[in-house]
Write a protein that holds these residues in place. Structure first.
Motif, PDB file in Angstrom:
ATOM      1  N   UNK A   1      41.631  26.244  45.438  1.00  0.00           N
ATOM      2  CA  UNK A   1      40.728  26.963  44.537  1.00  0.00           C
ATOM      3  C   UNK A   1      39.277  26.620  44.864  1.00  0.00           C
TER       4      UNK A   1
ATOM      5  N   UNK B   1      36.608  29.314  46.279  1.00  0.00           N
ATOM      6  CA  UNK B   1      35.428  29.634  45.478  1.00  0.00           C
ATOM      7  C   UNK B   1      34.138  29.340  46.237  1.00  0.00           C
ATOM      8  N   UNK B   2      34.092  28.176  46.917  1.00  0.00           N
ATOM      9  CA  UNK B   2      32.867  27.817  47.637  1.00  0.00           C
ATOM     10  C   UNK B   2      32.619  28.780  48.800  1.00  0.00           C
TER      11      UNK B   2
ATOM     12  N   UNK C   1      35.412  39.457  34.947  1.00  0.00           N
ATOM     13  CA  UNK C   1      35.306  38.200  35.676  1.00  0.00           C
ATOM     14  C   UNK C   1      33.925  37.844  36.193  1.00  0.00           C
TER      15      UNK C   1
ATOM     16  N   UNK D   1      31.904  34.625  34.895  1.00  0.00           N
ATOM     17  CA  UNK D   1      31.785  33.609  35.902  1.00  0.00           C
ATOM     18  C   UNK D   1      30.330  33.124  36.018  1.00  0.00           C
TER      19      UNK D   1
ATOM     20  N   UNK E   1      30.826  25.152  40.258  1.00  0.00           N
ATOM     21  CA  UNK E   1      31.745  26.160  40.787  1.00  0.00           C
ATOM     22  C   UNK E   1      33.126  25.553  41.023  1.00  0.00           C
TER      23      UNK E   1
ATOM     24  N   UNK F   1      35.000  24.875  37.653  1.00  0.00           N
ATOM     25  CA  UNK F   1      35.468  26.119  37.047  1.00  0.00           C
ATOM     26  C   UNK F   1      36.614  26.721  37.849  1.00  0.00           C
ATOM     27  N   UNK F   2      36.524  26.622  39.181  1.00  0.00           N
ATOM     28  CA  UNK F   2      37.596  27.154  40.016  1.00  0.00           C
ATOM     29  C   UNK F   2      38.900  26.406  39.753  1.00  0.00           C
TER      30      UNK F   2
ATOM     31  N   UNK G   1      40.238  27.312  36.200  1.00  0.00           N
ATOM     32  CA  UNK G   1      40.771  28.672  36.200  1.00  0.00           C
ATOM     33  C   UNK G   1      42.118  28.754  36.924  1.00  0.00           C
TER      34      UNK G   1
END
Lengths: 200, 200
Positions: free
Chosen positions: A159, A163-164, B120, B124, B155, B158-159, B162
């Motif tokens: 994840x 995301x990054x 989203x 986000x 980030x 949160x990733x 989620x």
């Protein structure tokens, strides 16, 4: 291969592949039509079918190499097992760096697989199972903290990388080097056993 | 409120809200029709419009409370700043536990915002800015490692939350307690300053 050294046919073929990659990344495989690809490439439908029997076959060619390299890179954790404890963190960072560099070199394919709904679910399952298996091996070898759920750790690593990549790498806001540094700092401390001796 | 203590009108209203939540979560807001909601609720279109002027207004009612609580929970890191170093990790775990419990209590709304494409992007951005701001404050207070990019850390957090929510919590495979434990173990070591004294 450099475009200057390609024959005209090879150049057209490469332009079709590149144009298709951009279209697939922008709107997805299903919503991309051959007519969109040829318009973007500045070629004709006839030229398209000279090089590719179908949209599917072009897609396969575009993605096959990408996936092969992706499985290889995502399996890099397996080579960590025989290392000494103090080498593991650096190797983890190198592995992340290679992965981010690969994504930066292939931005369209990366966008297709990381943001396209069509590929995501299956890709996700396969990546998780590769990474979990390596984390388990490395847990048995004493590199990964014993109390950690390897499934949770694998999902978390993936994840974070995903995301990054989407947020900072594909947008051009950070380099592969910066992200590997930050991701390794974040993940290594959470996942790896502390290297208290530094010489174990 | 318990259904037994509700009037008939309130019961119908609650059934419509619940049916709509299930539909929105399954196929998204735009593909859900009022006729789908009333069928699922076992009521008529006329009944729907007795309680809600439109699909939009029902959606607003369903999500407003959810978002209000979500902003509150995602801002919990702000209350960490005045704590002593040795209290921070426990508080981080408690905050994660509250968040996972909230998602477990509201699975349909959680699915709508975490997996629905419509919500989203904006969600986000807002969550990232709340979490980044608190990480920055906590970095200035010495709780968060100084070398860390707060944007990357936000980030990443949160990733992870989620992904773990969608993959393990909504699927019922793990409890909020298990996930808070694992997520805190993973994230705290990567994000927080080490508490070497344990009594600082």
């Amino acid at each position: 291969m450099n475009q200057d050294k390609m024959g005209k046919g090879e150049q057209s073929r490469a332009r079709l592949l590149q144009a298709a990659a951009v279209q697939f990344a922008a709107v997805g495989y299903h919503r991309t039509r051959v007519s969109d690809i040829v318009r973007q490439a500045g070629l004709t439908q006839a030229a398209f079918y000279l090089y590719f029997p179908s949209k599917e076959s072009l897609y396969q060619e575009l993605m096959d190499g990408f996936f092969q390299k992706l499985w290889e890179l995502s399996d890099a954790g397996g080579k960590v097992t025989p290392l000494a404890r103090h080498e593991v963190r650096d190797r983890m960072k190198e592995n992340l760096l290679e992965l981010f560099r690969f994504f930066a070199r292939m931005p369209e394919q990366t966008r297709i697989v990381l943001t396209g709904a069509e590929e995501r679910e299956e890709l996700h399952r396969k990546l998780t199972s590769i990474v979990s298996a390596n984390l388990r091996k490395n847990q048995e070898a004493g590199h990964v903290r014993p109390e950690l759920s390897v499934e949770v750790a694998a999902e978390s690593m993936l994840a974070v990388v995903q995301r990054l990549t989407v947020r900072f790498l594909l947008s051009g806001e950070r380099t592969a080097e910066q992200l590997a540094e930050d991701a390794a700092a974040l993940l290594a401390k959470g996942i790896l056993q502390a290297d208290r001796t530094k010489e174990e």
